[in-house]
Design an enzyme around this catalytic site. Sequence first.
Site, PDB file in Angstrom:
ATOM      1  N   TYR A  85       0.831  -1.205   0.000  1.00 34.56           N
ATOM      2  CA  TYR A  85       0.000   0.000   0.000  1.00 34.56           C
ATOM      3  C   TYR A  85       0.867   1.258   0.000  1.00 34.56           C
ATOM      4  CZ  TYR A  85      -3.770   3.219   0.892  1.00 34.56           C
ATOM      5  OH  TYR A  85      -4.668   4.242   0.773  1.00 34.56           O
ATOM      6  N   PHE A 137      -7.841  22.043 -24.526  1.00 34.12           N
ATOM      7  CA  PHE A 137      -8.128  20.616 -24.599  1.00 34.12           C
ATOM      8  C   PHE A 137      -9.295  20.364 -23.640  1.00 34.12           C
ATOM      9  CE2 PHE A 137      -7.858  16.142 -23.458  1.00 34.12           C
ATOM     10  CZ  PHE A 137      -7.954  15.594 -24.727  1.00 34.12           C
ATOM     11  N   THR A 138     -10.183  19.434 -24.028  1.00 36.18           N
ATOM     12  CA  THR A 138     -11.458  19.248 -23.316  1.00 36.18           C
ATOM     13  C   THR A 138     -11.297  19.130 -21.796  1.00 36.18           C
ATOM     14  OG1 THR A 138     -11.255  16.905 -23.865  1.00 36.18           O
ATOM     15  CG2 THR A 138     -12.668  18.229 -25.287  1.00 36.18           C
ATOM     16  N   ASP A 228       1.561  20.649 -20.440  1.00 39.70           N
ATOM     17  CA  ASP A 228       0.828  19.405 -20.685  1.00 39.70           C
ATOM     18  C   ASP A 228       1.772  18.545 -21.522  1.00 39.70           C
ATOM     19  OD1 ASP A 228      -0.720  17.320 -21.676  1.00 39.70           O
ATOM     20  OD2 ASP A 228      -2.539  18.536 -21.810  1.00 39.70           O
ATOM     21  N   LYS A 271      -0.695   8.112 -23.431  1.00 38.30           N
ATOM     22  CA  LYS A 271      -0.261   8.511 -24.766  1.00 38.30           C
ATOM     23  C   LYS A 271       1.243   8.219 -24.903  1.00 38.30           C
ATOM     24  CE  LYS A 271      -4.425  10.664 -24.713  1.00 38.30           C
ATOM     25  NZ  LYS A 271      -4.750  11.682 -23.749  1.00 38.30           N
ATOM     26  N   ARG A 395     -14.531  15.154 -35.299  1.00 40.59           N
ATOM     27  CA  ARG A 395     -14.062  16.336 -34.582  1.00 40.59           C
ATOM     28  C   ARG A 395     -14.571  17.556 -35.350  1.00 40.59           C
ATOM     29  NH1 ARG A 395     -11.816  15.179 -29.334  1.00 40.59           N
ATOM     30  NH2 ARG A 395     -13.992  14.716 -29.307  1.00 40.59           N
TER      31      ARG A 395
HETATM   32  C1  LIG Z   1      -5.747  12.640 -23.188  1.00 47.39           C
HETATM   33  C2  LIG Z   1      -5.304  14.003 -22.860  1.00 47.39           C
HETATM   34  C3  LIG Z   1      -5.455  14.537 -21.562  1.00 47.39           C
HETATM   35  C4  LIG Z   1      -6.226  13.821 -20.473  1.00 47.39           C
HETATM   36  O1  LIG Z   1      -5.631  12.644 -20.100  1.00 47.39           O
HETATM   37  P1  LIG Z   1      -6.460  11.321 -19.698  1.00 47.39           P
HETATM   38  O2  LIG Z   1      -5.377  10.320 -19.416  1.00 47.39           O
HETATM   39  O3  LIG Z   1      -7.348  10.945 -20.838  1.00 47.39           O
HETATM   40  O4  LIG Z   1      -7.247  11.635 -18.464  1.00 47.39           O
HETATM   41  C5  LIG Z   1      -4.926  15.808 -21.321  1.00 47.39           C
HETATM   42  N1  LIG Z   1      -4.315  16.515 -22.285  1.00 47.39           N
HETATM   43  C6  LIG Z   1      -4.173  16.042 -23.545  1.00 47.39           C
HETATM   44  C7  LIG Z   1      -3.496  16.873 -24.577  1.00 47.39           C
HETATM   45  C8  LIG Z   1      -4.665  14.780 -23.875  1.00 47.39           C
HETATM   46  O5  LIG Z   1      -4.556  14.323 -25.136  1.00 47.39           O
END
Ligand SMILES: *Cc1c(COP(=O)(O)O)cnc(C)c1O
Length: 473
Positions: A85, A137-138, A228, A271, A395
Amino acid sequence: MSTIIPQTMGQQYGRRSWAEPWKIKMVEPIHMISREERAQNLIDAGFNTFLLPSDGVYIDLLTDSGTSAMSDRQWAGMMLGDEAYAGSRNFYHLVEAIQTYYGYKHIVPTHQGRGAEHLISQAIITKGDYIPGNMYFTTTRLHQELAGGTFVDVIIDEAHDPINPHPFKGNMDIAKLEALVNKVGAEHIPYVSLAGTVNMAGGQPVSMANVRAIRQWADRYGIRVYLDATRMVENCFFIQEREDGYANMPIAAILKEFCSYTDGAWMSAKKDNLVNIGGWLAVNHEDVFEKARNMVVVYEGLHTYGGMAGRDMEALAIGIAESVSDDHVHSRVGQVRYLGELLTDWGVPIVQPVGGHAIFLDAKRFYPHIPQSQFPSQTLTAALYLDSGVRSMERGVVSAGRDPETGDHRYPALELTRLTIPRRVYTQAHMDVVAESVKAIYGARDQERGLKMVYEPDYLRFFQARFERVGRG
Ligand SMILES: *Cc1c(COP(=O)(O)O)cnc(C)c1O
């Protein structure tokens, strides 16, 4: 005799190809179902590729998130999971990998990227703040808004034009940053939110010169810079290729230099980092680290696992080291580019220049006779699936949603269909199949009819909306 060697091979003699820096040890069978079954699946899914069962898909280009193939080393690492843990040895391996390759001091593990976005947003944004970024980004923007901030787009104008050939369309416009300070005051800007590469602009990179300029600008006002880093390794490939002075520098060294101009980063390890699940937040300042490490135990898990199993952290630590290898990045981006070059040669309209993780088909130019109110990009995703079982993502106007004030559709300038390439999963032959299918439906584009929306959910409608073909017969 002469039939054994195809003629074309003779024509190609002298050509020198690149190849993937791996060979295949284990395979996952896939097969294409019949056209009749695909047609039925489309109707059952309401012409929405998010609603298709994966078993009905032949080549899945919906997303590059969590879809990478792990290496034999990573799978071996999975067997070395220390599921304690607290204080798992895999956590220390992960910390070491991030410090070594990204160069940040303090690490907080999270279950995936949005977990890290949540922590940093809550830690440093106060209500009424403004956060400048290079295109939204969303999930990033949503977490900034949930923390009381307002996102402000400061990307260069070229990013919004699908055919502008600018080599670094992900760059920030320093004049737009300056204008924001003049308007709201530096004290209301907690940090600059810099993404490399920029997903929503088509996977477009940021230059080293630009991050240096952002750092200098931010230092004048005491503003921090956070990255990011989700596709930062791919960004480094473009710096190596296009920016003066970096041609002979390894990707790993470019990554370290780029990160050195920032104060920390959040990461969707699903990614670049070559794992199926995971994320992290890394920061240099003690004060942010304190807050984030305290908050992670509330939302993710103890600060030495943050929602990941020990084995996941081990696979991630190994994936980070593999992800910065020049051979790997060259073949990854090379494969995306291979698909892009085929389509470009055949006159198919796509976003240029081709970015690091996907090809974006320009649906407005693909189907000029289908009005945007009849969802050209959604139509294209359906046509591609019907033709060859290839799954892509809308998109365009569906993803853009409705204007909350007027209730009308938002009609974005970019109406795109994304073919996202998972890392180390498909071969060049798969890319040929995809390209040939796109070419075939482009050839038959005049016969395609648009769609009408027959079911629309209230939030993030692109995931669950349903459609039917317009007209009959
Ligand atoms: C996918 C993504 C995120 C969010 O990450 P998750 O692992 O899906 O929560 C943030 N920024 C970018 C540019 C992304 O492509």
